[in-house]
Design an enzyme around this catalytic site. Structure first.
Site, PDB file in Angstrom:
ATOM      1  N   GLU A 178       9.447   5.723  15.291  1.00  0.00           N
ATOM      2  CA  GLU A 178      10.292   5.340  16.424  1.00  0.00           C
ATOM      3  C   GLU A 178      10.442   3.822  16.417  1.00  0.00           C
ATOM      4  OE1 GLU A 178       8.354   6.520  20.078  1.00  0.00           O
ATOM      5  OE2 GLU A 178       6.469   5.586  19.539  1.00  0.00           O
TER       6      GLU A 178
ATOM      7  N   ASP B 161       6.791  -3.066  24.433  1.00  0.00           N
ATOM      8  CA  ASP B 161       7.996  -2.952  23.608  1.00  0.00           C
ATOM      9  C   ASP B 161       8.786  -4.270  23.541  1.00  0.00           C
ATOM     10  OD1 ASP B 161       7.385  -0.171  23.490  1.00  0.00           O
ATOM     11  OD2 ASP B 161       8.478   0.166  25.355  1.00  0.00           O
TER      12      ASP B 161
END
Ligand code: FUB
Length: 453
Positions: free
Chosen positions: A207, A34
Site C-alpha cells: 500500500e 502517513d
C-alpha cells in the site's frame, strides 16, 4: 518532556511558528501519520493524516480514527508550524462525515494551484479518492463536489513529471498498486488504470506508494508486509507507468507498529525520508507520529537502508531545551537508558536515566549530536534533573567526545523533586558540535533536558 513542540494555528489565521525540536517524532501535542513531504516556495510542507483516540460513537473502536487533515511547514526542520485543519470529514460533500476514514493523503502543485488528494469512505461505505484545491500550500482548500471518477482505493500519491504530466498512483481494491495519467486539470484520469508492474519477490500486502524522480530515474517505493509488519521497499524504472525493478528495502519492518508509510524529498541539497511510528502511544499502534531521517543514495542510484533513530534530522540550537533522550548514541545500557515519562499526557515525552550500579568505573554517557552553539556568548549551562535524597552527584557536558573538552560541570544536590540546576559555562563553543552529557559521580539521576543560556 516534549510539550508544545508545535503550535496549532486556527485554520487560515496568520501562522505563528513556535520553537520546536529537531528530533523524532516531529510533531507533539497531536498524533500524525502517513507523512507526505514536499518543498513549496522554499519550505518543507508535510501533509500527514491525523490519528485520534476513538471518539464516542466511533464505529471503529480498535482501528484508525482519522477525522481531518492538517498541514505543517518548516524552513529549518526544527521549527514546525501547524497551519490547522485543511480538510474535514464533515465538510466534504461526498464523504461519510462520521466515518473517521481520512487515510493517507498527498499534495502537489500545478498551474498555480495546490491539489490535495485524500481517500475516504463515501456515504455508501466504499473507498474513493477526492481532491481539494488551494492557492497556497497551507490553504484554504476547497474540496471538489465528487471524488475522482474511476479511482477507487486508498493512499494516493500525485507525481508530476519534468514535462508537467501528472500521474496518480494508489492502492486499488484487492491489494494491488495501480497508476494512471491525469488530465492537465488534475481532476480526471487521462489513461487506463494499470497495475504497477514491479517484481517484488514475495506476496504480502502492499500500500502507500510514493513516486519521485532523480537523475532521470523513477523511484517507486511502498510499504510491504513481507513478514509480520510493514517494511518500506523500493523499485526503480524508466517511466512513471513502469515497469519497475525491485531494488530492496529502505526501512526494515519494526516490531511494535504494524503500518509504516513514507515519502522522500530533497530540500536544500539534502534528501530526507519521512515515515511514522507509534512513539507516543504505548498501548496500540493506531495512534502514530511522524518522523524523519536523512536518506543517502549510492553511486548507482540505489538507496542506502535507513535505521529509525530518536535523533532524526536537523540542527538544534544550544539555547533550546535539548531533549537528550532523543540521543544519537548512548553508553552501556546497564547504566544509562531512556524511559517514557509516566503522566496522563501522551505527549509528555521521555527522560534519560543515569544509574551507577556496582561502582561502575567507566563513563556513563549519552550523546546528542548536531547542537548549534551559534556565535554568541553563552554563560550558563542548565540541566532539568531529578535526584533522590542520598543521590547527589555531578552532571558534566563535554564537546564532541565522552572525554572531550569540558563545557560545564554541574553539581546536583538531591532534592526528591525535578529542579533546574545551572553552572557557569567553562568552555565557550562556536558553531555546531556534538554534545555529550555524562554522570561522572552520583548513583541515580533522571535528566529531562539540558539548555544553554
Ligand atoms: O493511516 C491509515 C493507513 O495506514 C494508511 O492509509 C496506510 O498507508 C497505513 O499507513
Amino acid at each position: 518532556m516534549n510539550l508544545n513542540k508545535t503550535v496549532c494555528i486556527a485554520a487560515f489565521v496568520t501562522s505563528i511558528a513556535f520553537p520546536a525540536f529537531a528530533e523524532n517524532p516531529l510533531i507533539s501535542g497531536a498524533f500524525s501519520a502517513d507523512p507526505s513531504a514536499h518543498v513549496f516556495n522554499g519550505k518543507i510542507y508535510v501533509f500527514p493524516s491525523h490519528d485520534i483516540p476513538a471518539p464516542p460513537g466511533s464505529r471503529n473502536k480498535k482501528g484508525f480514527n482519522m477525522p481531518d487533515y492538517h498541514v505543517y511547514s518548516s524552513e529549518n526542520l526544527f521549527d514546525w508550524t501547524d497551519h490547522g485543519v485543511i480538510v474535514d470529514q464533515e465538510k466534504v460533500p461526498w464523504v461519510d462525515g462520521k466515518s473517521y476514514s481520512m487515510w493517507a493523503p498527498d499534495c502537489n502543485y500545478k498551474n498555480g494551484k495546490y491539489y490535495f488528494y485524500f481517500p475516504a469512505h463515501q456515504k455508501d461505505g466504499r473507498n474513493a479518492i477526492g481532491v481539494a484545491v488551494a492557492d497556497k500550500p497551507e490553504g484554504p482548500y476547497v474540496p471538489q463536489e465528487k471524488p475522482i471518477p474511476g479511482v477507487n482505493g486508498i493512499d494516493p500519491c500525485i507525481f508530476i513529471d519534468d514535462d508537467g504530466t501528472p500521474y496518480l498512483t494508489w492502492q486499488a481494491q484487492g491489494n494491488v498498486l495501480v497508476v494512471a495519467r491525469l488530465k492537465d486539470n488534475m481532476l480526471e484520469l487521462d489513461s487506463e488504470v494499470v497495475t504497477v508492474n514491479h517484481n517484488v519477490p514475495r506476496n504480502g500486502l502492499k500500500e502507500g506508494p510514493f513516486m519521485f524522480k532523480r537523475n532521470g530515474k523513477y523511484y517507486y517505493s511502498f510499504p510491504w508486509c513481507e513478514r509480520q509488519t510493514e517494511c518500506i521497499c523500493y523499485c526503480m524504472g524508466d517511466s512513471p507507468m513502469g515497469p519497475f525493478e525491485y531494488k530492496g528495502k529502505i526501512m526494515e519492518q519494526n516490531t511494535d507498529c504494524w503500518t509504516n508509510h513514507h515519502s522522500v524529498v530533497e530540500y536544500k541539497g539534502q534528501w530526507y525520508f519521512f515515515y511514522h511510528h507509534n512513539d507516543y502511544c504505548r498501548e496500540h499502534d493506531v495512534n502514530r507520529s511522524i518522523c524523519a531521517e536523512y536518506l543517502t543514495f549510492n553511486e548507482d542510484g540505489t538507496i542506502q537502508p535507513i535505521v529509525p533513530t530518536q535523533r532524526g534530522v536537523g540542527i538544534t540550537p544550544a539555547t533550546n531545551r535539548i531533549q537528550i533522550d532523543r540521543y544519537s548514541a548512548i553508553g552501556d545500557p546497564n547504566h544509562v537508558w531512556v524511559e517514557y515519562n509516566r503522566t496522563e499526557d501522551p505527549f509528555a515525552g521521555w527522560k534519560t536515566v543515569f544509574r551507577n550500579k556496582d561502582n561502575y568505573r567507566r563513563p556513563i554517557w549519552i550523546e546528542y549530536d548536531r547542537v548549534d552553539f551559534g556565535e554568541k556568548y553563552l554563560s550558563t549551562a542548565i540541566v532539568h534533573v531529578f535526584a533522590r535524597v542520598g543521590g547527589s552527584g555531578t552532571i558534566e557536558f563535554h564537546a564532541d567526545a565522552v572525554d572531550g573538552e569540558l563545557i560545564a560541570k554541574i553539581p546536583i544536590m538531591a532534592k526528591d523533586e525535578w529542579q533546574d540546576v545551572s553552572a557557569a559555562v567553562l568552555k565557550q563553543l562556536k558553531g555546531v558540535h556534538n554534545l555529550f552529557v555524562t554522570m561522572p559521580d552520583g548513583v541515580l539521576m533522571h535528566v529531562d533536558w539540558v539548555q544553554f543560556k
